[in-house]
Each structure stands twice: as structure tokens, then as C-alpha cells.
Scaffold this motif. Sequence first.
Motif, PDB file in Angstrom:
ATOM      1  N   ILE A 111      11.258  -7.427  24.685  1.00 12.50           N
ATOM      2  CA  ILE A 111      11.643  -8.941  25.036  1.00 12.50           C
ATOM      3  C   ILE A 111      11.068  -9.721  25.807  1.00 12.50           C
ATOM      4  CG2 ILE A 111      12.231 -11.001  24.171  1.00 12.50           C
ATOM      5  CD1 ILE A 111      13.894  -9.673  21.754  1.00 12.50           C
ATOM      6  N   LEU A 112      11.902  -8.920  26.863  1.00 13.52           N
ATOM      7  CA  LEU A 112      11.674  -9.698  28.411  1.00 13.52           C
ATOM      8  C   LEU A 112      10.319  -9.063  29.000  1.00 13.52           C
ATOM      9  CD1 LEU A 112      12.837 -10.528  31.247  1.00 13.52           C
ATOM     10  CD2 LEU A 112      13.522  -8.206  32.077  1.00 13.52           C
ATOM     11  N   ILE A 113       9.859  -7.902  29.161  1.00 13.24           N
ATOM     12  CA  ILE A 113       8.431  -7.666  28.939  1.00 13.24           C
ATOM     13  C   ILE A 113       6.956  -8.381  29.675  1.00 13.24           C
ATOM     14  CG2 ILE A 113       6.819  -5.586  29.255  1.00 13.24           C
ATOM     15  CD1 ILE A 113       9.203  -3.869  29.634  1.00 13.24           C
ATOM     16  N   CYS A 114       7.890  -8.845  26.880  1.00 11.50           N
ATOM     17  CA  CYS A 114       6.499  -9.652  26.888  1.00 11.50           C
ATOM     18  C   CYS A 114       6.451 -10.750  27.140  1.00 11.50           C
ATOM     19  CB  CYS A 114       6.721  -9.733  25.209  1.00 11.50           C
ATOM     20  SG  CYS A 114       5.110 -11.539  24.447  1.00 11.50           S
ATOM     21  N   VAL A 165      19.899 -12.816  17.821  1.00 11.26           N
ATOM     22  CA  VAL A 165      21.056 -11.594  18.264  1.00 11.26           C
ATOM     23  C   VAL A 165      21.628 -11.901  19.748  1.00 11.26           C
ATOM     24  CG1 VAL A 165      18.792 -10.475  19.252  1.00 11.26           C
ATOM     25  CG2 VAL A 165      20.850  -9.076  17.997  1.00 11.26           C
ATOM     26  N   PHE A 166      20.871 -12.535  20.471  1.00 15.30           N
ATOM     27  CA  PHE A 166      21.131 -12.433  21.774  1.00 15.30           C
ATOM     28  C   PHE A 166      22.398 -13.899  22.065  1.00 15.30           C
ATOM     29  CE2 PHE A 166      17.076 -11.085  22.970  1.00 15.30           C
ATOM     30  CZ  PHE A 166      17.035  -9.589  22.972  1.00 15.30           C
ATOM     31  N   CYS A 167      22.244 -14.923  20.604  1.00 11.68           N
ATOM     32  CA  CYS A 167      23.276 -16.022  20.717  1.00 11.68           C
ATOM     33  C   CYS A 167      23.962 -15.250  19.985  1.00 11.68           C
ATOM     34  CB  CYS A 167      22.381 -17.110  20.334  1.00 11.68           C
ATOM     35  SG  CYS A 167      21.033 -17.623  21.215  1.00 11.68           S
ATOM     36  N   GLU A 168      24.191 -14.304  19.081  1.00 13.16           N
ATOM     37  CA  GLU A 168      25.580 -13.968  18.107  1.00 13.16           C
ATOM     38  C   GLU A 168      26.190 -12.474  18.461  1.00 13.16           C
ATOM     39  OE1 GLU A 168      23.932 -14.077  14.376  1.00 13.16           O
ATOM     40  OE2 GLU A 168      23.731 -16.653  14.119  1.00 13.16           O
ATOM     41  N   THR A 169      26.099 -11.732  19.665  1.00 11.19           N
ATOM     42  CA  THR A 169      26.550 -11.690  20.393  1.00 11.19           C
ATOM     43  C   THR A 169      26.977 -10.893  21.826  1.00 11.19           C
ATOM     44  OG1 THR A 169      24.976  -9.370  19.281  1.00 11.19           O
ATOM     45  CG2 THR A 169      26.148  -8.181  20.865  1.00 11.19           C
ATOM     46  N   SER A 170      28.272 -10.783  21.638  1.00 10.68           N
ATOM     47  CA  SER A 170      29.308 -11.077  22.592  1.00 10.68           C
ATOM     48  C   SER A 170      28.362 -10.504  23.915  1.00 10.68           C
ATOM     49  CB  SER A 170      30.833  -9.929  22.669  1.00 10.68           C
ATOM     50  OG  SER A 170      31.355 -11.270  21.140  1.00 10.68           O
ATOM     51  N   ARG A 171      28.226  -9.230  24.343  1.00 11.07           N
ATOM     52  CA  ARG A 171      27.636  -8.576  25.834  1.00 11.07           C
ATOM     53  C   ARG A 171      27.053  -9.878  25.502  1.00 11.07           C
ATOM     54  NH1 ARG A 171      24.583  -4.430  25.221  1.00 11.07           N
ATOM     55  NH2 ARG A 171      23.967  -3.667  23.264  1.00 11.07           N
ATOM     56  N   TYR A 172      26.099  -9.988  25.671  1.00 13.40           N
ATOM     57  CA  TYR A 172      24.817 -10.824  24.968  1.00 13.40           C
ATOM     58  C   TYR A 172      24.669 -12.282  25.797  1.00 13.40           C
ATOM     59  CZ  TYR A 172      21.679  -6.716  23.561  1.00 13.40           C
ATOM     60  OH  TYR A 172      21.335  -5.960  23.131  1.00 13.40           O
ATOM     61  N   ILE A 173      25.940 -12.231  25.141  1.00 14.20           N
ATOM     62  CA  ILE A 173      26.116 -13.876  25.768  1.00 14.20           C
ATOM     63  C   ILE A 173      27.142 -14.086  27.549  1.00 14.20           C
ATOM     64  CG2 ILE A 173      28.390 -15.679  25.478  1.00 14.20           C
ATOM     65  CD1 ILE A 173      27.736 -15.781  22.813  1.00 14.20           C
ATOM     66  N   LEU A 204      17.121 -15.421  31.353  1.00 18.03           N
ATOM     67  CA  LEU A 204      18.032 -16.321  31.003  1.00 18.03           C
ATOM     68  C   LEU A 204      17.649 -16.944  29.471  1.00 18.03           C
ATOM     69  CD1 LEU A 204      19.437 -18.165  34.131  1.00 18.03           C
ATOM     70  CD2 LEU A 204      20.733 -16.769  32.010  1.00 18.03           C
ATOM     71  N   PHE A 205      15.491 -17.440  30.184  1.00 19.83           N
ATOM     72  CA  PHE A 205      15.309 -17.616  28.268  1.00 19.83           C
ATOM     73  C   PHE A 205      15.414 -16.802  27.498  1.00 19.83           C
ATOM     74  CE2 PHE A 205      10.992 -18.080  26.315  1.00 19.83           C
ATOM     75  CZ  PHE A 205      11.201 -19.754  26.080  1.00 19.83           C
ATOM     76  N   THR A 206      14.957 -15.489  27.907  1.00 18.35           N
ATOM     77  CA  THR A 206      15.147 -14.628  26.812  1.00 18.35           C
ATOM     78  C   THR A 206      16.638 -14.145  25.900  1.00 18.35           C
ATOM     79  OG1 THR A 206      13.479 -12.682  28.052  1.00 18.35           O
ATOM     80  CG2 THR A 206      14.604 -11.783  26.182  1.00 18.35           C
ATOM     81  N   LEU A 207      17.769 -14.026  26.594  1.00 16.41           N
ATOM     82  CA  LEU A 207      18.513 -14.838  26.253  1.00 16.41           C
ATOM     83  C   LEU A 207      19.030 -15.668  24.953  1.00 16.41           C
ATOM     84  CD1 LEU A 207      20.882 -12.679  28.652  1.00 16.41           C
ATOM     85  CD2 LEU A 207      20.371 -11.898  27.220  1.00 16.41           C
ATOM     86  N   ARG A 208      18.342 -16.578  25.022  1.00 16.16           N
ATOM     87  CA  ARG A 208      18.428 -17.323  24.837  1.00 16.16           C
ATOM     88  C   ARG A 208      16.995 -17.652  23.476  1.00 16.16           C
ATOM     89  NH1 ARG A 208      22.662 -17.552  25.018  1.00 16.16           N
ATOM     90  NH2 ARG A 208      24.173 -19.464  25.460  1.00 16.16           N
ATOM     91  N   SER A 209      16.209 -16.829  23.582  1.00 20.15           N
ATOM     92  CA  SER A 209      14.976 -17.059  22.379  1.00 20.15           C
ATOM     93  C   SER A 209      15.530 -16.400  21.114  1.00 20.15           C
ATOM     94  CB  SER A 209      13.666 -15.813  23.270  1.00 20.15           C
ATOM     95  OG  SER A 209      14.463 -14.948  23.224  1.00 20.15           O
ATOM     96  N   LYS A 210      16.518 -15.790  20.478  1.00 16.54           N
ATOM     97  CA  LYS A 210      16.909 -14.689  19.927  1.00 16.54           C
ATOM     98  C   LYS A 210      18.437 -14.705  19.444  1.00 16.54           C
ATOM     99  CE  LYS A 210      12.601 -12.494  19.683  1.00 16.54           C
ATOM    100  NZ  LYS A 210      11.677 -13.108  18.756  1.00 16.54           N
TER     101      LYS A 210
END
Length: 315
Positions: A298-301, A50-58, A42-48
Amino acid sequence: MANAIQSQTNITVGRGLLERVLFSTVTTVPCCVFLFINGTMLFTLRSKTVFCETSRYILLFNLLFADTVQLALSQLLYILAACGIQLMYPLCGVLTMLSDLTNEISPLTLVVMSLERYVAVCYPLRHSTIITIRNTEVAIIVVWVFSSLNILIEVLLLLDFPFENLESLQMKVFCARENMLLGQMSDGYDKVFTYFLFVSAGMAVTSSYIGVIIAARSASTDKASARKARNTLLLHLGQLGLSLSSTIYNPLLVAMSKVLQKIVLVRIQIVLYVCIVIFPRCLSALIYGIRDQTIRPILICYLCCRLKLSHFSQG
């Protein structure tokens, strides 16, 4: 929806404190691991951006959020029952209703995600105009409103119970939805809604899968994209199947309780709890965290950094 997820709290039939601690540890350890993974995802999906502006990631964030809350609530109720803590009816009602709400969000979000993949493969030129950020947000709002309306109906049906006849609002058994004094009308509504939800969701995901297969045979379709979408939809069907399996959890335990000793039943119950409740709730993080090449590094990092920080603080 009949919340089979809470019925694992029958752990209270365990023999003695040591046995309760052992059984609770067996479920709490993997639950904490998966909560850690989901939280990092969840933190990863709010860290970049591209994740906040792509529908499938939202949509993925919405799915993960619901699964994470559901997992945390299930484990909380499990531990409360294992410790023999009895709640007040209003508090138990709030917890079980929240659990019901998040449990319904998952299959509905999977439907929206499946439709998004269908549009991406079958209508690639119109995907950017159909699947916009605004439309995605509207879809998520509709999912939450629909699930909330169902919970409101369940609450109204629950209020039909003559609570004034109770000696006290203190529960005499562990907190679980099946112990919330549900009437026949409430139970019937719950079954109808459950069947409707999963049949409708299953048909929607299956139809999307068939549409992608048909589109994949077209010469104008990106074969690699179609194959990836087809595999993703298959995984969504698997996730729906695991969610559906929770609806037969109670009847299965009732049937086994007639032929098995209590201690054997508890052990089988724990295995089913881990497989049906805990594992499916982290399946989304594993699927996208491993398969998606944008998320994976990013998640692994983040996972490695947090593990290192945790080890450093303990040292």
C-alpha cells in the motif's frame, strides 16, 4: 530534555550567503524527502480499516507523527538560524518546547511498542484481551500526558528567570534551547530527566528482548513470530541508541570546537545532523514500510501514485 537537535543551528558561522545556501540545501533536500515519506506513511496508516483497528499500527502512527513533527521543527529552526533570523523569546520558547515534547514521545512510544511485541510472543492467548484498542489509546494518552507534564515543569523552571532585567524580548542569537536563558536548576533537571528517560526506556526494551528470547526456546512458541519480534526489538534498541546519541551531540561539538576550525566544524556538524537527527526520524517509516508485508504494497502504491501526479503536474 536537553534538545541537542537544535544545536545544529550553529550553521550561522558559515562564510557568506552562498555557503549558507549550500549548507541549508544539503540538509533541506533529505529532510524534505523524509518528510514526504513519513507523510505518505501516515496517510497509509489512516487509509485502511485494518491499520486503524490494530494496536501496533496505532502505536506506529503515534511514533511517526511525533518523529515527523520533530523533524519539521528541527529543520525550521535550522533554516531560521541559517538565514540569520532572530526570534522573540516567547516564540522561540514555544518552538523549542514543542520540539522537546515530540522528542520525548518517540522513546516512550518505542517502549509501549516493545511491550506489545513481548505480550504477543510470551502471552499469545491473552494478547487480544490485554492489547485492546482501548488500552492502546490509554497508553498513548499516558505517554503524551507524561511528556506534557515534563514540559510544564520545564516552563515553570524557565519562569524563574528574571525576564524583567532584559532590555528586550528580542533574542540576540539564533533560536535554540541552550539560548533560552536556562538557570542551573533547569539545566540540572533536564539532565536528570534525560538520563532517567533513556535508562528506563533502554531497560524496558532490553527486558522485552530477553523475554522474547527466553520464550523463543519454548516448544509451544511460534518460532517465526518470536524471531520476527526479536528482530523488531533489536531495531527498537537501535532507534533508542540513535536518540541517546543526540544527548552527547553538544558536548562532542564543544570538544571539537577547541581543536578544529569553524568551517571544518560546520561541515562535521552537518554530517552529524543528517545522521543523528534526520535519518533516525525516518527510520520508523523505513523499518515498517519495508518489513511489514501489510503496509509495504500500500505504501509503495501511494508513493508511486504521488510521484506520478507530481511529475504530471510539473509537466
